[in-house]
Design an enzyme around this catalytic site. Structure first.
Site, PDB file in Angstrom:
ATOM      1  N   LYS A 119      76.025  47.281  38.317  1.00 25.37           N
ATOM      2  CA  LYS A 119      75.760  48.568  37.936  1.00 25.37           C
ATOM      3  C   LYS A 119      74.616  48.742  36.920  1.00 25.37           C
ATOM      4  O   LYS A 119      74.481  47.692  36.287  1.00 25.37           O
ATOM      5  CB  LYS A 119      76.803  49.472  37.344  1.00 25.37           C
ATOM      6  CG  LYS A 119      77.046  50.934  37.462  1.00 25.37           C
ATOM      7  CD  LYS A 119      77.519  51.302  38.828  1.00 25.37           C
ATOM      8  CE  LYS A 119      77.644  52.711  39.177  1.00 25.37           C
ATOM      9  NZ  LYS A 119      78.507  52.952  40.071  1.00 25.37           N
TER      10      LYS A 119
HETATM   11  N1  GLU Z   1      77.032  54.578  43.241  1.00 26.86           N
HETATM   12  C1  GLU Z   1      77.806  54.477  44.416  1.00 26.86           C
HETATM   13  C2  GLU Z   1      79.386  53.967  43.816  1.00 26.86           C
HETATM   14  O1  GLU Z   1      79.760  54.014  42.693  1.00 26.86           O
HETATM   15  C3  GLU Z   1      77.334  53.657  45.504  1.00 26.86           C
HETATM   16  C4  GLU Z   1      76.859  52.183  45.109  1.00 26.86           C
HETATM   17  C5  GLU Z   1      76.150  51.316  45.971  1.00 26.86           C
HETATM   18  O2  GLU Z   1      76.044  52.006  47.207  1.00 26.86           O
HETATM   19  O3  GLU Z   1      75.902  50.412  46.071  1.00 26.86           O
HETATM   20  O4  GLU Z   1      80.063  53.346  44.487  1.00 26.86           O
END
Ligand code: GLU
Length: 429
Positions: A119
């Site tokens: 993240k």
């Molecule tokens: N931000 C989204 C999540 O928390 C998607 C992350 C992604 O597609 O890599 O799952």
């Protein structure tokens, strides 16, 4: 001093740390008794593999120089490259990004995508910046984290306050630095750059699909069922629309501008239009404004927290009168609140399952980019629904088998897959 003394432990290892990372550590603690011989490796899950803090200097439109703090955390890559969004928010911290990265590891493993968890975030209020400033900030951030991302290393995606345009700037910056157009370095891109049909709606659609499965399990008919939604961004807005299309009654919605209620059902399309035009739902006709406390206490079949972490706590959990909570957000419920909801008979469909639709279609996008062959929207939605249904069925069955919450069940599945990979790969170097 032995390496096992508390003094040798990293500062972030205490589950008593408040906030999302503390919540995550507590969740890992709860799953450990179910991991069998793999428990030997559980410490791996309690520390991120790699955390990067970057300085982002940019020239603002008024000619001054501002500095922002950015992060990229790769929590685990045992099963594949890191995967997870990038969040722009004034309150983002390293410890929050660590928790969000860790939940991505559990999520990708729980739904069996060949990814690890990562993240990123920038401590910034994007609403205070022009498009040009946001572009410069995004590009400098991408260059700074460029040393650790890549289509086979770590693949960012949109999250809170980022979107397809953000991903286009990230993809372009990475590609220009590499000297080759590299579409697979991010997902959630515009369609014209190798984005996938259905990606924008995917998280909300996944919430809807598992919500329907959970409702069926609880003997609730979606037609006429009441739905309360907190957060009216991409996830909450899409989920509310899909539930309404399926005949459910969306009786309350909360965003950063208001809590609106109508016991006969709000008109989701009007709310979406109003939010688009005015930056929030406040002032939408045919709805009554209620307080935050009254919002949480509404009697409803489905409650969908789809905003930020730590929204359902020991303070408001005792007032919740929902049959099912479907976590569209990451980390909306604290462990104490989990216990209160369970004691009151509320089923919680956990974030790592309920909101996995986004990263699932991100996976489809990444696969399409590699093969340069693109699928139809119907094909994507069909595959997404099949994967979400089967992930729900397997988590629900583990929960029944062990007599545990669906969260612990999803963690049993996810952590076991990660630690199996970890064990069989072995320690090297
Ligand atoms: N931000 C989204 C999540 O928390 C998607 C992350 C992604 O597609 O890599 O799952």
């Amino acid at each position: 001093m032995s390496l096992n003394t508390p003094h040798a432990l990293p500062s972030y290892l205490s589950k008593h740390e408040l906030g999302p990372w503390g919540t995550y550590l507590e969740q890992v603690e709860r799953v450990t008794p179910y991991l069998g011989h793999l428990a030997k490796w559980v410490e791996t899950l309690k520390r991120p593999k790699r955390s990067l803090i970057v300085d982002i200097p940019v020239e603002l439109d008024n000619g001054t120089i501002a500095h922002f703090e950015g992060y990229r955390v790769q929590h685990n890559t045992s099963r594949g490259p890191g995967k997870g969004g990038v969040r722009f928010h004034q309150d983002v911290t390293l410890s929050e990004v660590m928790a969000l990265a860790a939940w991505m590891s559990i999520k990708t493993a729980a739904v069996n995508l060949p990814f690890g968890g990562a993240k990123g975030g920038i401590r910034i209020n994007p609403h205070n910046h022009s498009r040009g400033e946001l572009e410069r900030i995004t590009r400098r951030y991408t260059s700074e984290i460029g040393v650790i991302i890549g289509p086979n290393k770590d693949i960012p995606a949109p999250d809170v306050n980022t979107n397809a345009q953000t991903m286009a700037w990230m993809m372009d910056t990475y590609s220009m630095n590499e000297g080759a157009t590299t579409t697979g370095v991010v997902t959630g891109k515009p369609i014209s750059l190798g984005g996938s049909l259905g990606r924008v709606e995917a998280t909300g659609r996944g919430v809807f699909v598992v919500g329907c499965e959970a409702a069926r399990d609880q003997g609730i008919n979606i037609e006429g069922a009441r739905v309360v939604v907190q957060g009216f961004g991409n996830v909450g807005g899409t989920a509310a629309r899909l539930f309404q299309e399926a005949g459910a009654k969306v009786i309350a919605v909360q965003d950063h501008t208001a809590c609106l209620h109508n016991s006969n059902g709000l008109d989701v399309l009007s709310l979406l239009k109003h939010a688009e035009e005015h930056g929030g739902i406040a002032g939408t006709p045919n709805a009554e404004a209620i307080s935050h406390d009254d919002f949480w206490a509404l009697e409803t079949e489905l409650l969908i927290p789809a905003a930020l972490e730590g929204q359902i706590t020991a303070r408001n959990a005792p007032t919740i009168r929902a049959r099912i909570v479907i976590e569209g957000a990451n980390g909306p419920t604290t462990p104490e609140a989990d216990d209160i909801l369970a004691a009151n008979g509320t089923l919680v469909v956990p974030d790592v399952l309920a909101n996995a639709g986004g990263v699932t279609v991100s996976y489809f996008e990444w696969v399409q980019d590699f093969s340069s062959f693109y699928w139809t929207e119907a094909e994507i939605n069909h595959r997404l629904e099949a994967m979400m249904r089967s992930a729900y069925a397997s988590v629900a069955s583990v929960a029944r088998e062990h007599g545990v919450s669906q969260r612990t069940a999803a963690f049993i599945t996810g952590c076991s897959r990660i630690l199996e990979a970890r064990e069989v790969r072995g320690l090297y170097p």
